[in-house]
Design a protein around this motif. Structure first.
Motif, PDB file in Angstrom:
ATOM      1  N   ALA A  30       8.180 -70.043 -23.752  1.00  0.00           N
ATOM      2  CA  ALA A  30       8.126 -69.207 -22.553  1.00  0.00           C
ATOM      3  C   ALA A  30       8.992 -67.950 -22.675  1.00  0.00           C
ATOM      4  O   ALA A  30       8.847 -67.025 -21.881  1.00  0.00           O
ATOM      5  CB  ALA A  30       8.562 -70.013 -21.328  1.00  0.00           C
ATOM      6  N   ALA A  31       9.876 -67.902 -23.651  1.00  0.00           N
ATOM      7  CA  ALA A  31      10.784 -66.764 -23.806  1.00  0.00           C
ATOM      8  C   ALA A  31      10.361 -65.814 -24.927  1.00  0.00           C
ATOM      9  O   ALA A  31      11.120 -64.923 -25.305  1.00  0.00           O
ATOM     10  CB  ALA A  31      12.202 -67.267 -24.065  1.00  0.00           C
ATOM     11  N   VAL A  32       9.154 -65.982 -25.460  1.00  0.00           N
ATOM     12  CA  VAL A  32       8.666 -65.103 -26.524  1.00  0.00           C
ATOM     13  C   VAL A  32       8.224 -63.786 -25.896  1.00  0.00           C
ATOM     14  O   VAL A  32       7.389 -63.772 -24.992  1.00  0.00           O
ATOM     15  CB  VAL A  32       7.513 -65.769 -27.306  1.00  0.00           C
ATOM     16  CG1 VAL A  32       6.916 -64.800 -28.318  1.00  0.00           C
ATOM     17  CG2 VAL A  32       8.006 -67.032 -27.999  1.00  0.00           C
ATOM     18  N   ALA A  33       8.799 -62.691 -26.376  1.00  0.00           N
ATOM     19  CA  ALA A  33       8.430 -61.361 -25.885  1.00  0.00           C
ATOM     20  C   ALA A  33       7.154 -60.908 -26.579  1.00  0.00           C
ATOM     21  O   ALA A  33       6.908 -61.259 -27.738  1.00  0.00           O
ATOM     22  CB  ALA A  33       9.556 -60.371 -26.163  1.00  0.00           C
ATOM     23  N   GLY A  34       6.351 -60.122 -25.870  1.00  0.00           N
ATOM     24  CA  GLY A  34       5.126 -59.615 -26.461  1.00  0.00           C
ATOM     25  C   GLY A  34       4.870 -58.185 -26.047  1.00  0.00           C
ATOM     26  O   GLY A  34       5.246 -57.767 -24.957  1.00  0.00           O
ATOM     27  N   GLY A  35       4.251 -57.427 -26.939  1.00  0.00           N
ATOM     28  CA  GLY A  35       3.902 -56.048 -26.646  1.00  0.00           C
ATOM     29  C   GLY A  35       3.188 -55.421 -27.829  1.00  0.00           C
ATOM     30  O   GLY A  35       3.299 -55.899 -28.960  1.00  0.00           O
TER      31      GLY A  35
ATOM     32  N   ASP B  87      -9.669 -51.731 -35.868  1.00  0.00           N
ATOM     33  CA  ASP B  87      -9.930 -50.678 -34.885  1.00  0.00           C
ATOM     34  C   ASP B  87      -8.656 -50.048 -34.341  1.00  0.00           C
ATOM     35  O   ASP B  87      -8.709 -49.192 -33.472  1.00  0.00           O
ATOM     36  CB  ASP B  87     -10.805 -51.201 -33.745  1.00  0.00           C
ATOM     37  CG  ASP B  87     -10.093 -52.208 -32.844  1.00  0.00           C
ATOM     38  OD1 ASP B  87      -8.872 -52.443 -33.004  1.00  0.00           O
ATOM     39  OD2 ASP B  87     -10.768 -52.766 -31.967  1.00  0.00           O
ATOM     40  N   GLY B  88      -7.502 -50.475 -34.824  1.00  0.00           N
ATOM     41  CA  GLY B  88      -6.237 -49.876 -34.414  1.00  0.00           C
ATOM     42  C   GLY B  88      -5.469 -50.674 -33.392  1.00  0.00           C
ATOM     43  O   GLY B  88      -4.321 -50.355 -33.096  1.00  0.00           O
ATOM     44  N   GLY B  89      -6.048 -51.714 -32.814  1.00  0.00           N
ATOM     45  CA  GLY B  89      -5.326 -52.544 -31.862  1.00  0.00           C
ATOM     46  C   GLY B  89      -4.175 -53.266 -32.544  1.00  0.00           C
ATOM     47  O   GLY B  89      -4.259 -53.616 -33.723  1.00  0.00           O
ATOM     48  N   SER B  90      -3.091 -53.478 -31.810  1.00  0.00           N
ATOM     49  CA  SER B  90      -1.951 -54.196 -32.368  1.00  0.00           C
ATOM     50  C   SER B  90      -1.290 -55.034 -31.277  1.00  0.00           C
ATOM     51  O   SER B  90      -1.418 -54.752 -30.088  1.00  0.00           O
ATOM     52  CB  SER B  90      -0.927 -53.216 -32.960  1.00  0.00           C
ATOM     53  OG  SER B  90      -0.358 -52.404 -31.954  1.00  0.00           O
ATOM     54  N   TRP B  91      -0.584 -56.083 -31.736  1.00  0.00           N
ATOM     55  CA  TRP B  91       0.201 -56.907 -30.829  1.00  0.00           C
ATOM     56  C   TRP B  91       1.350 -57.522 -31.610  1.00  0.00           C
ATOM     57  O   TRP B  91       1.192 -57.883 -32.775  1.00  0.00           O
ATOM     58  CB  TRP B  91      -0.642 -58.004 -30.177  1.00  0.00           C
ATOM     59  CG  TRP B  91       0.095 -58.659 -29.055  1.00  0.00           C
ATOM     60  CD1 TRP B  91       0.727 -59.869 -29.071  1.00  0.00           C
ATOM     61  CD2 TRP B  91       0.325 -58.113 -27.752  1.00  0.00           C
ATOM     62  NE1 TRP B  91       1.325 -60.112 -27.854  1.00  0.00           N
ATOM     63  CE2 TRP B  91       1.086 -59.053 -27.035  1.00  0.00           C
ATOM     64  CE3 TRP B  91      -0.044 -56.931 -27.140  1.00  0.00           C
ATOM     65  CZ2 TRP B  91       1.484 -58.840 -25.715  1.00  0.00           C
ATOM     66  CZ3 TRP B  91       0.348 -56.727 -25.829  1.00  0.00           C
ATOM     67  CH2 TRP B  91       1.102 -57.667 -25.124  1.00  0.00           C
ATOM     68  N   CYS B  92       2.500 -57.611 -30.956  1.00  0.00           N
ATOM     69  CA  CYS B  92       3.697 -58.200 -31.561  1.00  0.00           C
ATOM     70  C   CYS B  92       4.227 -59.296 -30.645  1.00  0.00           C
ATOM     71  O   CYS B  92       4.158 -59.171 -29.420  1.00  0.00           O
ATOM     72  CB  CYS B  92       4.807 -57.155 -31.714  1.00  0.00           C
ATOM     73  SG  CYS B  92       4.326 -55.656 -32.589  1.00  0.00           S
ATOM     74  N   ALA B  93       4.777 -60.331 -31.246  1.00  0.00           N
ATOM     75  CA  ALA B  93       5.457 -61.393 -30.505  1.00  0.00           C
ATOM     76  C   ALA B  93       6.800 -61.613 -31.184  1.00  0.00           C
ATOM     77  O   ALA B  93       6.867 -61.702 -32.411  1.00  0.00           O
ATOM     78  CB  ALA B  93       4.628 -62.677 -30.513  1.00  0.00           C
TER      79      ALA B  93
END
Length: 185
Positions: free
Chosen positions: A164-169, A148-154
């Motif tokens: 605890a220091a993993v960036a996400g967006g 459906d086009g959703g995305s996420w990166c870590a």
């Protein structure tokens, strides 16, 4: 169906959760690993299609699927096709409609923009420059996309290797998000 504009959709919490879980799983194996690919399926739909799956999944995954129909289960893909590059690998992947999304984990070396500008054009010299540069950062990138086009990166830096220091967006690595999304078309 993906959005018509180039703006990434806000991620569903289930996708962000799945990508972070995959990244933590891969992190448990240490650094210097191969590219890893995961199919993402809606756990509730998979349980409806195969009720016996409840006996093979962790109890917490079954409970999560009952609480959230969007909950995702990741299935690591083994026996990936031989490929000369990540781009070549992605060009060889395709997914049946029963797969709701896909995630990929890859390690890369990154440099600050100023250092990239000074990188030699010759590939062998560029690699030597990159590997010897004092400001280089080793990173592990996990990217997930849904049909459906959703995305996420870590993104995890080796220099700060802590959950605890993993960036996400949603769009930390837009080129990889776009390339991975093409495998679902």
């Amino acid at each position: 169906m993906p959005d018509d504009d180039a703006t990434p959709r806000a991620p569903r919490p289930a996708l962000a959760d799945a990508v972070h879980e995959i990244e933590r799983h891969v992190a448990g194996g240490g650094w210097d690993g191969p590219v890893r690919v995961f199919a993402l399926v809606r756990t509730a739909a998979a349980l409806d299609a195969d009720p016996g799956l409840a006996d093979r999944l962790p109890a917490e995954a079954v409970a999560a699927a009952r609480a959230d129909a969007a909950h995702l289960t990741s299935v690591e893909q083994e026996g990936l096709p031989q490929a000369s590059s990540l781009e070549d690998l992605l060009a060889r992947l395709s997914w049946p409609q029963t797969v709701d999304g896909v995630a990929l984990v890859v390690e890369r070396v990154v440099l600050p923009s100023a250092a990239e500008a000074a990188m030699p054009a010759d590939p062998e010299e560029a690699l030597a420059y990159l590997m010897a540069h004092p400001d280089r950062q080793d990173v592990r990138i996990a990217v997930g996309v849904l049909r459906d086009g959703g995305s996420w990166c870590a993104v995890r830096a080796r220099a700060n290797d802590d959950d605890a220091a993993v960036a996400g967006g949603a769009d930390l690595v837009p080129g990889l998000v776009a390339a991975l999304a093409t495998t679902l078309e």
